[in-house]
Design a protein around this motif. Structure first.
Motif, PDB file in Angstrom:
ATOM      1  N   CYS A   1      55.229  15.441  18.392  1.00 40.94           N
ATOM      2  CA  CYS A   1      55.139  14.083  17.828  1.00 40.94           C
ATOM      3  C   CYS A   1      56.376  13.238  18.103  1.00 40.94           C
ATOM      4  CB  CYS A   1      54.931  14.167  16.314  1.00 40.94           C
ATOM      5  SG  CYS A   1      53.454  15.061  15.800  1.00 40.94           S
TER       6      CYS A   1
ATOM      7  N   ARG B   1      47.280  13.145  17.401  1.00 40.10           N
ATOM      8  CA  ARG B   1      48.225  14.151  16.911  1.00 40.10           C
ATOM      9  C   ARG B   1      47.749  14.750  15.587  1.00 40.10           C
ATOM     10  NH1 ARG B   1      49.989  16.877  19.928  1.00 40.10           N
ATOM     11  NH2 ARG B   1      48.120  16.112  20.910  1.00 40.10           N
ATOM     12  N   TYR B   2      47.102  13.937  14.753  1.00 40.81           N
ATOM     13  CA  TYR B   2      46.576  14.430  13.472  1.00 40.81           C
ATOM     14  C   TYR B   2      45.514  15.497  13.704  1.00 40.81           C
ATOM     15  CZ  TYR B   2      43.475  14.460   9.421  1.00 40.81           C
ATOM     16  OH  TYR B   2      42.658  14.858   8.391  1.00 40.81           O
TER      17      TYR B   2
ATOM     18  N   CYS C   1      46.311  19.270  12.592  1.00 43.00           N
ATOM     19  CA  CYS C   1      45.596  19.637  11.364  1.00 43.00           C
ATOM     20  C   CYS C   1      44.288  20.375  11.630  1.00 43.00           C
ATOM     21  CB  CYS C   1      45.333  18.388  10.525  1.00 43.00           C
ATOM     22  SG  CYS C   1      46.843  17.562   9.953  1.00 43.00           S
TER      23      CYS C   1
ATOM     24  N   ALA D   1      48.282   8.455  17.233  1.00 46.49           N
ATOM     25  CA  ALA D   1      48.610   9.095  15.959  1.00 46.49           C
ATOM     26  C   ALA D   1      47.428   9.916  15.449  1.00 46.49           C
ATOM     27  CB  ALA D   1      49.006   8.035  14.927  1.00 46.49           C
ATOM     28  N   LEU D   2      46.220   9.371  15.577  1.00 46.13           N
ATOM     29  CA  LEU D   2      45.023  10.124  15.179  1.00 46.13           C
ATOM     30  C   LEU D   2      44.834  11.359  16.057  1.00 46.13           C
ATOM     31  CD1 LEU D   2      42.535   7.161  14.538  1.00 46.13           C
ATOM     32  CD2 LEU D   2      43.814   8.492  12.856  1.00 46.13           C
TER      33      LEU D   2
ATOM     34  N   CYS E   1      47.061   3.345   9.310  1.00 47.54           N
ATOM     35  CA  CYS E   1      46.471   4.556   9.897  1.00 47.54           C
ATOM     36  C   CYS E   1      47.546   5.508  10.414  1.00 47.54           C
ATOM     37  CB  CYS E   1      45.523   4.180  11.032  1.00 47.54           C
ATOM     38  SG  CYS E   1      43.999   3.381  10.497  1.00 47.54           S
TER      39      CYS E   1
ATOM     40  N   ILE F   1      50.035  14.982   8.734  1.00 46.75           N
ATOM     41  CA  ILE F   1      50.693  15.888   9.686  1.00 46.75           C
ATOM     42  C   ILE F   1      51.887  16.571   9.029  1.00 46.75           C
ATOM     43  CG2 ILE F   1      52.118  15.937  11.787  1.00 46.75           C
ATOM     44  CD1 ILE F   1      50.245  13.758  12.919  1.00 46.75           C
TER      45      ILE F   1
ATOM     46  N   SER G   1      48.196   9.207   8.941  1.00 44.18           N
ATOM     47  CA  SER G   1      48.123  10.327   9.886  1.00 44.18           C
ATOM     48  C   SER G   1      49.377  11.182   9.817  1.00 44.18           C
ATOM     49  CB  SER G   1      47.929   9.800  11.315  1.00 44.18           C
ATOM     50  OG  SER G   1      46.702   9.128  11.454  1.00 44.18           O
ATOM     51  N   TYR G   2      50.538  10.546   9.836  1.00 46.13           N
ATOM     52  CA  TYR G   2      51.780  11.319   9.826  1.00 46.13           C
ATOM     53  C   TYR G   2      52.083  11.920   8.456  1.00 46.13           C
ATOM     54  CZ  TYR G   2      53.213  10.716  14.612  1.00 46.13           C
ATOM     55  OH  TYR G   2      53.272  10.815  15.969  1.00 46.13           O
TER      56      TYR G   2
END
Length: 321
Positions: free
Chosen positions: A243, A124-125, A129, A121-122, A215, A223, A219-220
């Motif tokens: 994602c 993808r962040y 971003c 997830a981090l 977290c 996002i 993160s999402y």
């Protein structure tokens, strides 16, 4: 029943009773479990090999996916061979120390699974971003350290489980109504006070699962804010599509995990034990089985890599004729 010593009343072995109430259909239950395990092993090892061999997949996102696949293999292998021996051959006895060892690996790898999903997830962040800083932030060194810290976190938090369980007196018997050695399943057959075990188990669940879910949620949220602010509909769709597979993996992992966790502590008298045990097995089997399929279907780069691999294998076979 034999004991290691008379003061601690620790049994020499436990009896894993399989799925109480469904003994007559143990053989039938074993077939879908064995099928899922075969798919999990084949799919995850195939995904690991593909990520290793295809240069186009040597990116942080796929390195984390390879780490997830490796964790999936270890997680389901820590229980399924033993479970199948119980269902097929009625081999229910497990040594006391082997039971504690299995307990350690089960909880360590489930914690590792949650941690890797959080790292993804981090990933993808950062990718969505801060796309220009993606390659400089997520270097091979950072990925290796993040993976190691995630593993060490699980080990350090799970090790006390073995000591808390070992100290308990087992004067009521040594039969565990389960297919593998789960922390609370073992603790509940003790005649001692398991309040410390229950409290520490809840604390570990919050420190691992709770922290990781927090977290992932943050993160999402970031996002989603970044994607909504994009002016192009195509850009928004492309960002969301990167994602999709990860969101599916999160759902596949956490839904059975939450069911197992809450029924163990709050639904013991309302939910039949065989339902709980079946769900506990699916909790360890569903993510390893479904993750390779989900990422194979939802991720364009993996589909293309599989196509190139099959085409290369076909060309080699023609050359050998």
């Amino acid at each position: 029943m034999s004991f290691l010593n008379g003061t601690s009343l620790s049994p020499a072995s436990f009896i894993l009773n399989g799925i109480p109430g469904l003994e007559e259909v143990h053989l039938w239950i074993s077939f879908p479990l064995c099928t899922m395990y075969s798919i999990a092993i084949t799919g995850n090892f195939g995904l690991i090999y593909l990520i290793y061999s295809e240069e186009a997949l040597h990116r942080p996102m796929y390195v984390f996916l390879g780490l997830l696949s490796f964790t999936d293999v270890l997680m389901c292998t820590s229980t399924l061979p033993n479970t199948l021996c119980i269902l097929w051959f009625n081999l229910k006895e497990i040594d006391f120390k082997a039971c504690l060892t299995q307990m350690f690996f089960v909880h360590t790898f489930t914690g590792m699974e949650s941690g890797v999903l959080m790292l993804m997830a981090l990933d993808r962040y950062v990718a969505i971003c801060y796309p220009l800083r993606y390659a400089t932030v997520l270097t091979n060194s950072v990925i290796a350290k993040a993976g190691l810290l995630t593993f060490l976190r699980g080990v350090m938090l799970v090790i006390p489980f073995t000591f808390l369980t070992k100290r308990l007196p087992y004067c009521r018997g040594n039969v565990i109504p389960h297919t593998y050695c789960d922390h609370m399943s073992v603790a509940k057959i003790s005649c001692g006070n398991v309040k410390v075990n229950a409290i520490y188990g809840l604390m570990v669940a919050l420190l691992i699962g709770g922290f990781d879910i927090l977290c992932i949620t943050v993160s999402y949220t970031m996002i989603l804010r970044a994607v909504v602010s994009l002016s192009s509909a195509d850009a928004r769709q492309k960002a969301f599509s990167t994602c999709t597979a990860h969101i599916c993996a999160i759902v596949i992992t956490y839904v059975p995990a939450f069911f197992t966790f809450f029924t163990h502590r709050f639904g013991g008298h309302t939910i039949p034990s065989h339902i709980h045990i079946i769900m506990a097995n699916l909790y360890l089997l569903m993510p390893p089985t479904m993750n390779p399929i989900v990422y194979g279907v939802k991720t364009k780069q993996i589909r293309e890599s599989v196509g190139r691999f099959l085409l290369k294998a076909k060309d080699n076979s023609f050359c050998n004729i």
